[in-house]
Design a protein around this motif. Structure first.
Motif, PDB file in Angstrom:
ATOM      1  N   ASP A  39       0.783  -1.369  -0.012  1.00 48.76           N
ATOM      2  CA  ASP A  39       0.032  -0.047  -0.155  1.00 48.76           C
ATOM      3  C   ASP A  39       0.819   1.293   0.026  1.00 48.76           C
ATOM      4  O   ASP A  39       0.469   2.156   0.777  1.00 48.76           O
ATOM      5  N   GLY A  40       1.943   1.313  -0.969  1.00 48.63           N
ATOM      6  CA  GLY A  40       2.774   2.508  -1.079  1.00 48.63           C
ATOM      7  C   GLY A  40       3.838   2.440   0.233  1.00 48.63           C
ATOM      8  O   GLY A  40       4.691   3.677   0.003  1.00 48.63           O
ATOM      9  N   MET A  41       3.930   1.810   1.330  1.00 48.27           N
ATOM     10  CA  MET A  41       4.768   1.680   2.364  1.00 48.27           C
ATOM     11  C   MET A  41       5.829   0.736   2.005  1.00 48.27           C
ATOM     12  O   MET A  41       5.721  -0.127   1.648  1.00 48.27           O
ATOM     13  N   GLU A  42       6.914   1.153   2.219  1.00 46.27           N
ATOM     14  CA  GLU A  42       8.036   0.135   2.123  1.00 46.27           C
ATOM     15  C   GLU A  42       8.550  -0.278   3.484  1.00 46.27           C
ATOM     16  O   GLU A  42       8.544   0.515   4.555  1.00 46.27           O
ATOM     17  N   PHE A  43       8.769  -1.667   3.577  1.00 43.05           N
ATOM     18  CA  PHE A  43       9.210  -2.356   4.559  1.00 43.05           C
ATOM     19  C   PHE A  43      10.294  -3.162   4.631  1.00 43.05           C
ATOM     20  O   PHE A  43      10.472  -3.713   3.344  1.00 43.05           O
ATOM     21  N   ASP A  44      11.351  -3.224   5.318  1.00 43.61           N
ATOM     22  CA  ASP A  44      12.422  -4.189   5.309  1.00 43.61           C
ATOM     23  C   ASP A  44      12.826  -4.790   6.397  1.00 43.61           C
ATOM     24  O   ASP A  44      12.290  -4.244   7.570  1.00 43.61           O
ATOM     25  N   GLY A  45      13.689  -5.764   6.374  1.00 40.90           N
ATOM     26  CA  GLY A  45      14.007  -6.363   7.465  1.00 40.90           C
ATOM     27  C   GLY A  45      15.024  -7.395   7.223  1.00 40.90           C
ATOM     28  O   GLY A  45      15.457  -7.977   6.083  1.00 40.90           O
ATOM     29  N   VAL A  46      15.840  -7.867   8.286  1.00 41.80           N
ATOM     30  CA  VAL A  46      16.972  -8.732   8.212  1.00 41.80           C
ATOM     31  C   VAL A  46      16.554 -10.124   8.968  1.00 41.80           C
ATOM     32  O   VAL A  46      16.134  -9.838  10.353  1.00 41.80           O
ATOM     33  N   THR A  47      16.784 -11.333   8.534  1.00 40.92           N
ATOM     34  CA  THR A  47      16.429 -12.524   9.140  1.00 40.92           C
ATOM     35  C   THR A  47      17.646 -13.518   8.966  1.00 40.92           C
ATOM     36  O   THR A  47      18.330 -13.521   7.902  1.00 40.92           O
ATOM     37  N   ASP A  48      18.152 -14.114  10.083  1.00 38.42           N
ATOM     38  CA  ASP A  48      19.061 -15.066   9.884  1.00 38.42           C
ATOM     39  C   ASP A  48      18.599 -16.578  10.597  1.00 38.42           C
ATOM     40  O   ASP A  48      17.724 -16.681  11.160  1.00 38.42           O
ATOM     41  N   LEU A  49      19.575 -17.426   9.879  1.00 43.82           N
ATOM     42  CA  LEU A  49      19.229 -18.658  10.462  1.00 43.82           C
ATOM     43  C   LEU A  49      20.619 -19.430  10.830  1.00 43.82           C
ATOM     44  O   LEU A  49      21.431 -19.351  10.111  1.00 43.82           O
ATOM     45  N   ILE A  50      20.673 -20.102  12.251  1.00 46.29           N
ATOM     46  CA  ILE A  50      21.791 -20.863  12.510  1.00 46.29           C
ATOM     47  C   ILE A  50      21.215 -22.214  12.682  1.00 46.29           C
ATOM     48  O   ILE A  50      20.207 -22.382  13.576  1.00 46.29           O
ATOM     49  N   GLY A  51      22.066 -23.328  12.238  1.00 51.61           N
ATOM     50  CA  GLY A  51      21.515 -24.684  12.276  1.00 51.61           C
ATOM     51  C   GLY A  51      22.766 -25.508  12.811  1.00 51.61           C
ATOM     52  O   GLY A  51      23.951 -25.129  12.372  1.00 51.61           O
ATOM     53  N   ILE A  52      22.528 -26.813  13.576  1.00 51.92           N
ATOM     54  CA  ILE A  52      23.558 -27.638  13.542  1.00 51.92           C
ATOM     55  C   ILE A  52      22.981 -29.119  13.383  1.00 51.92           C
ATOM     56  O   ILE A  52      21.601 -29.200  13.900  1.00 51.92           O
ATOM     57  N   GLU A  53      23.535 -29.871  13.013  1.00 57.95           N
ATOM     58  CA  GLU A  53      22.965 -31.278  12.951  1.00 57.95           C
ATOM     59  C   GLU A  53      24.265 -32.355  13.094  1.00 57.95           C
ATOM     60  O   GLU A  53      25.300 -32.105  12.679  1.00 57.95           O
ATOM     61  N   ASP A  54      24.124 -33.022  13.995  1.00 64.46           N
ATOM     62  CA  ASP A  54      24.953 -34.332  14.328  1.00 64.46           C
ATOM     63  C   ASP A  54      24.453 -35.792  13.795  1.00 64.46           C
ATOM     64  O   ASP A  54      23.305 -36.005  14.358  1.00 64.46           O
ATOM     65  N   ARG A  55      25.169 -36.385  13.287  1.00 64.53           N
ATOM     66  CA  ARG A  55      24.768 -37.640  12.866  1.00 64.53           C
ATOM     67  C   ARG A  55      25.808 -38.841  13.223  1.00 64.53           C
ATOM     68  O   ARG A  55      26.947 -38.471  13.099  1.00 64.53           O
ATOM     69  N   TYR A  56      25.402 -39.897  13.892  1.00 63.86           N
ATOM     70  CA  TYR A  56      26.325 -40.984  14.153  1.00 63.86           C
ATOM     71  C   TYR A  56      25.804 -42.201  13.302  1.00 63.86           C
ATOM     72  O   TYR A  56      24.971 -42.599  13.407  1.00 63.86           O
ATOM     73  N   SER A  57      26.802 -42.927  12.655  1.00 63.99           N
ATOM     74  CA  SER A  57      26.737 -43.954  11.984  1.00 63.99           C
ATOM     75  C   SER A  57      26.612 -45.162  12.789  1.00 63.99           C
ATOM     76  O   SER A  57      27.638 -45.461  13.590  1.00 63.99           O
ATOM     77  N   MET A  58      25.712 -46.211  12.615  1.00 60.89           N
ATOM     78  CA  MET A  58      25.533 -47.319  13.363  1.00 60.89           C
ATOM     79  C   MET A  58      25.675 -48.484  12.697  1.00 60.89           C
ATOM     80  O   MET A  58      25.561 -49.478  12.899  1.00 60.89           O
ATOM     81  N   GLY A  59      26.789 -48.322  11.702  1.00 59.52           N
ATOM     82  CA  GLY A  59      27.121 -49.608  10.710  1.00 59.52           C
ATOM     83  C   GLY A  59      27.045 -48.896   9.466  1.00 59.52           C
ATOM     84  O   GLY A  59      27.065 -47.982   8.988  1.00 59.52           O
ATOM     85  N   SER A  60      26.941 -49.994   8.343  1.00 61.21           N
ATOM     86  CA  SER A  60      26.879 -49.789   7.111  1.00 61.21           C
ATOM     87  C   SER A  60      25.797 -48.949   6.498  1.00 61.21           C
ATOM     88  O   SER A  60      25.781 -48.129   5.506  1.00 61.21           O
ATOM     89  N   ASN A  61      24.662 -49.161   7.007  1.00 61.59           N
ATOM     90  CA  ASN A  61      23.233 -48.607   6.366  1.00 61.59           C
ATOM     91  C   ASN A  61      22.460 -47.684   7.268  1.00 61.59           C
ATOM     92  O   ASN A  61      21.738 -46.831   6.727  1.00 61.59           O
ATOM     93  N   TRP A  62      22.864 -47.759   8.667  1.00 62.84           N
ATOM     94  CA  TRP A  62      21.869 -46.979   9.614  1.00 62.84           C
ATOM     95  C   TRP A  62      22.708 -45.939  10.249  1.00 62.84           C
ATOM     96  O   TRP A  62      23.941 -45.897  10.490  1.00 62.84           O
ATOM     97  N   ASP A  63      21.907 -44.681  10.527  1.00 64.12           N
ATOM     98  CA  ASP A  63      22.728 -43.750  11.079  1.00 64.12           C
ATOM     99  C   ASP A  63      21.415 -42.890  12.145  1.00 64.12           C
ATOM    100  O   ASP A  63      20.347 -43.094  11.809  1.00 64.12           O
ATOM    101  N   ILE A  64      21.963 -42.319  13.162  1.00 65.33           N
ATOM    102  CA  ILE A  64      21.005 -41.818  13.992  1.00 65.33           C
ATOM    103  C   ILE A  64      21.457 -40.334  14.007  1.00 65.33           C
ATOM    104  O   ILE A  64      22.452 -39.941  14.106  1.00 65.33           O
ATOM    105  N   GLY A  65      20.425 -39.298  14.461  1.00 68.04           N
ATOM    106  CA  GLY A  65      20.971 -37.859  14.198  1.00 68.04           C
ATOM    107  C   GLY A  65      20.224 -36.944  15.226  1.00 68.04           C
ATOM    108  O   GLY A  65      19.005 -37.198  15.504  1.00 68.04           O
ATOM    109  N   GLY A  66      20.621 -35.872  15.271  1.00 70.36           N
ATOM    110  CA  GLY A  66      19.775 -34.796  15.993  1.00 70.36           C
ATOM    111  C   GLY A  66      19.971 -33.665  15.345  1.00 70.36           C
ATOM    112  O   GLY A  66      21.241 -33.178  14.932  1.00 70.36           O
ATOM    113  N   GLN A  67      19.181 -32.405  15.301  1.00 68.54           N
ATOM    114  CA  GLN A  67      19.143 -31.089  14.695  1.00 68.54           C
ATOM    115  C   GLN A  67      18.725 -30.104  15.564  1.00 68.54           C
ATOM    116  O   GLN A  67      17.473 -30.530  16.356  1.00 68.54           O
ATOM    117  N   MET A  68      19.157 -28.942  15.573  1.00 66.07           N
ATOM    118  CA  MET A  68      18.540 -27.862  16.222  1.00 66.07           C
ATOM    119  C   MET A  68      18.857 -26.541  15.372  1.00 66.07           C
ATOM    120  O   MET A  68      20.019 -26.375  14.705  1.00 66.07           O
TER     121      MET A  68
END
Length: 126
Positions: free
Chosen positions: A26-55
């Motif tokens: 409606d003729g008004m200008e809006f701006d903003g800054v957003t960021d994302l920080i992520g981490i994921e850890d994966r552990y291999s439990m053998g040749s085909n399976w792994d387990i992991g967690g992310q935040m």
């Protein structure tokens, strides 16, 4: 994005992304800054399976808001250059620019990744 193999059975993935958005409504200008920080850890439990967690944390500077994501997943490699995981996020968020797959949204999710190049395509077609 960065992936680090911390041991033969463990892999750590780090992510940082930032966006600046300008929009006119409606003729008004809006701006903003957003960021994302992520981490994921994966552990291999053998040749085909792994387990992991992310935040992850999605932070909007102008509105001073934070959204969080926290989840666990079980991964399976059905064949070379393919990987799938089944998981559940206890907390989550959605952002079209930072997460096309929506695997950071709250609740259950499935991911499937396939590496495609001339060698893997030839192997897949055999």
């Amino acid at each position: 994005n960065a992936n680090i193999r911390t041991s033969p059975n463990n892999q750590l993935a780090l992510q940082y992304a930032v966006k600046f958005n300008t929009e006119t409504i409606d003729g008004m200008e809006f701006d903003g800054v957003t960021d994302l920080i992520g981490i994921e850890d994966r552990y291999s439990m053998g040749s085909n399976w792994d387990i992991g967690g992310q935040m992850g944390v999605l932070h909007s500077y102008n509105s001073k808001t934070f959204d969080y994501s926290l989840g666990l997943s079980l991964g399976y490699t059905p064949f070379a250059n393919a990987w799938m995981s089944f998981g559940y996020n206890f907390a989550g968020f959605e952002d079209q620019d930072f997460d096309g797959g929506s695997y950071r949204a709250s609740g259950p999710f499935i991911k499937f990744r396939l590496k495609m190049d001339q060698s893997s395509l030839r192997q897949l077609l055999k």
